[in-house]
Design an enzyme around this catalytic site. Structure first.
Site, short mmCIF file in Angstrom:
data_model
loop_
_atom_site.label_atom_id
_atom_site.label_comp_id
_atom_site.label_asym_id
_atom_site.label_seq_id
_atom_site.Cartn_x
_atom_site.Cartn_y
_atom_site.Cartn_z
CB SER A 291 50.11 42.73 36.69
OG SER A 291 49.97 42.13 35.42
CD GLU B 101 41.82 52.39 37.19
OE1 GLU B 101 42.63 52.55 38.11
OE2 GLU B 101 41.15 53.32 36.70
CG LEU B 102 48.02 49.29 34.68
CD1 LEU B 102 49.12 49.71 33.73
CD2 LEU B 102 47.35 48.01 34.19
CE LYS C 288 40.98 36.95 31.28
NZ LYS C 288 40.88 35.97 32.35
N PRO C 289 36.65 37.54 33.20
CG PRO C 289 35.37 35.98 34.42
CD PRO C 289 35.63 36.50 33.02
CD GLU D 109 50.99 45.70 43.10
OE1 GLU D 109 51.26 45.11 42.04
OE2 GLU D 109 49.93 46.31 43.28
CB CYS E 222 45.78 48.33 42.98
SG CYS E 222 44.11 48.93 43.18
CD1 TRP F 67 43.86 37.33 40.77
CD2 TRP F 67 43.49 37.79 42.93
NE1 TRP F 67 45.06 37.72 41.32
CE2 TRP F 67 44.87 38.01 42.66
CE3 TRP F 67 43.03 38.02 44.24
CZ2 TRP F 67 45.77 38.43 43.63
CZ3 TRP F 67 43.94 38.46 45.19
CH2 TRP F 67 45.29 38.65 44.89
#
Ligand code: NAP
Length: 482
Positions: free
Chosen positions: A230, A251-252, A176-177, A386, A285, A152
């Site tokens: 995540s 991409e985490l 899938k958003p 994080e 991120c 998001w």
């Protein structure tokens, strides 16, 4: 924003509602208002969308790159033309300040432009053969149907960074958003429809994450999963995708160190830190998570930082003057407040902010004061996990080798920042930091043509530039006997 009827999803060129009849409300985190209602599906819609994408792949992958590019150029124009509208939707559904949201939308448009151009440069190779009666040719081909899952925090650009290179390469896509931000994805797909992509090439499924994710990993028609989110969910998807040896790009999460040396331009470093820590209210991120400042300048730097924060307007992202918006939801706010509390309990000294904002214009939203904490130690959650919020923990240091070691002492490896005016040190640090992105005297190291991605548990693969296109291509060796 007016709440109209339930918004459907886009499958095989048609706007479709979920078979289960379920819906989901989308809320503005600044005001608690419902700003939209969307149809909320599950694996049934994912199956249909994958079947459509699989069928469409047969012809889309055979078009010339020039033909595919025409649609990408058209979409780039449409996104630019609708930039204010898309930005307003982003701001309403996740609270991002309008100025930043417009920047995000332009970034998304730029991805479609860049990949429209790069699509035409997917070259192969001929390699000299060792055998006189053989010739070696190498060609690049699209991977197949891509299942894309996005978060998001950049609800339009994260989508663009996946589907622009995928479509350019000749893949077809099911997206899938995130469930907090489906409205901007739906508007983007209305523009995709307008740009004239053939049916089934790009599909949108708004639905239950576990059900849709499982269909992506288990359905053999999906050949590649492109995910941003995540590290926890990234690992789940990677494990499940391994059963069919599907390609993944992930991409985490990150835990970026920001290092300020005694010879740095402190004003530039404060601005860089503001950019890297407070953009998107600290929900990026690549956000700074640990601020290391040389002990000779830590007081001067902290003072300048607090002065800068005093000038930053916190508020509803839809107001022009807002620099720091709300957090995305209650859970996000709770986590940030928990990190602040944990730091306080373990000896941290809050030198600015430190609380939820609750009065007046803040009463119904998820607002946290921009916060600076001194005397941070490595026992604190804020130094390990994080934070994803507008909180800066300061850790003083004395020695270059020691700060490199501390900066690298994490499972994450996405972005790191260094401020110094010593050229040799710039190179030493850029090379020693175990991160996929290093900003040297730069608090915002992202550009469409540059590779973006992480080392270690921050991910696999790269988005952006030619590297981003590679993720959606297979390499085929053709051996000719002559
Ligand atoms: P998240 O919980 O992992 O969600 C990301 C996406 O995965 C959402 O669409 C979510 O759907 C979906 N999802 C959740 N559980 C799933 C499951 N079991 N199977 C399949 N999909 C599932 O992450 P987030 O909290 O939204 O996003 C913040 C994280 O993203 C942070 O860690 C941040 O660092 C990372 N991030 C990384 C990058 C990068 O480029 N490295 C960029 C931006 C953000 P729902 O929304 O419907 O739950």
């Amino acid at each position: 924003m007016q709440v109209e009827q339930v918004k459907p999803m886009f499958i095989n060129g048609e706007w479709t509602e979920a078979e289960n009849g379920e819906t989901l409300q989308v809320m503005n985190p600044a005001t608690g208002e419902v700003v939209g209602v969307v149809s909320y599906g599950d694996e049934k819609e994912a199956k249909k969308a994958i079947a459509a994408a699989h069928e469409a792949f047969k012809s889309w992958s055979r078009l010339t790159a020039r033909e595919r590019s025409k649609h990408l150029y058209a979409l780039h124009e449409l996104i630019r033309d609708h930039r204010d509208e898309l930005a307003a939707i982003i701001s309403a559904e996740m609270g991002k300040p309008l100025r930043e949201a417009k920047g995000e939308v332009l970034g998304a448009a730029d991805n479609f432009l860049w990949y429209a151009e790069e699509a035409k440069r997917v070259y192969g190779e001929t390699i000299p053969s060792s055998l006189a009666n053989k010739r070696i040719m190498v060609i690049r081909q699209p991977v197949g149907v891509v299942g894309a899952i996005t978060p998001w925090n950049f609800p339009v650009n994260m989508v663009a960074r996946k589907i622009a290179p995928a479509l350019a390469a000749g893949c077809t896509v099911v997206l899938k958003p995130a469930e907090s931000t489906p409205l901007s994805a739906i508007r983007l797909f209305e523009l995709i429809e307008k740009a004239g992509f053939p049916k089934g090439v790009a599909n949108l499924v708004v639905g239950k994450p576990e059900a849709v994710g499982k269909e992506f990993t288990d359905n053999p028609k999906i050949r590649k999963i492109a995910f941003t989110g995540s590290t926890r969910v990234g690992k789940l998807l990677m494990e499940a995708a391994a059963k069919q040896v599907k390609r993944v790009s992930l991409e985490l999460g990150g835990h970026a160190p920001f290092i300020v040396f005694e010879d740095a331009d402190l004003d530039a470093a404060v601005e860089g830190l503001f950019e890297s820590k407070f953009r998107n209210s600290g929900q990026m991120c690549i956000c700074t998570n640990r601020l290391y400042v040389h002990e000779a300048v830590v007081d001067a730097f902290s003072e300048k930082l607090v002065e800068r924060l005093k000038k930053a307007k916190v508020g509803d992202g839809r107001n022009k003057e807002t620099e720091i918006g709300p957090l995305v939801n209650q859970q996000a706010l709770d986590k940030v407040l928990e990190h602040i509390e944990d730091a306080r309990e373990k000896g941290g000294r809050v030198i600015y902010g430190g609380s939820r904002l609750t009065e007046g214009e803040y009463a119904k939203g998820f607002f946290c004061e921009p916060t600076v904490i001194a005397d941070v130690n490595t026992e604190m959650k804020i130094a390990q996990e994080e934070t994803f919020g507008p909180v800066v923990p300061i850790l003083p240091f004395r020695d270059e080798a020691a700060v490199i070691e501390m900066a690298n002492d994490t499972v994450y490896g996405l972005a790191a920042y260094v401020y110094t005016q010593n050229n040799s040190r710039c190179f030493r640090l850029a090379e020693a930091l175990e991160y996929g992105i290093v900003g040297v005297n730069d608090g915002a190291p992202t550009q469409t043509q540059a590779p973006f991605g992480g080392f270690k548990e921050s991910g696999i693969g790269r988005e952006g530039g030619y590297y981003g296109l590679e993720e959606f291509l297979e390499t085929k060796f053709v051996s000719f006997g002559i």
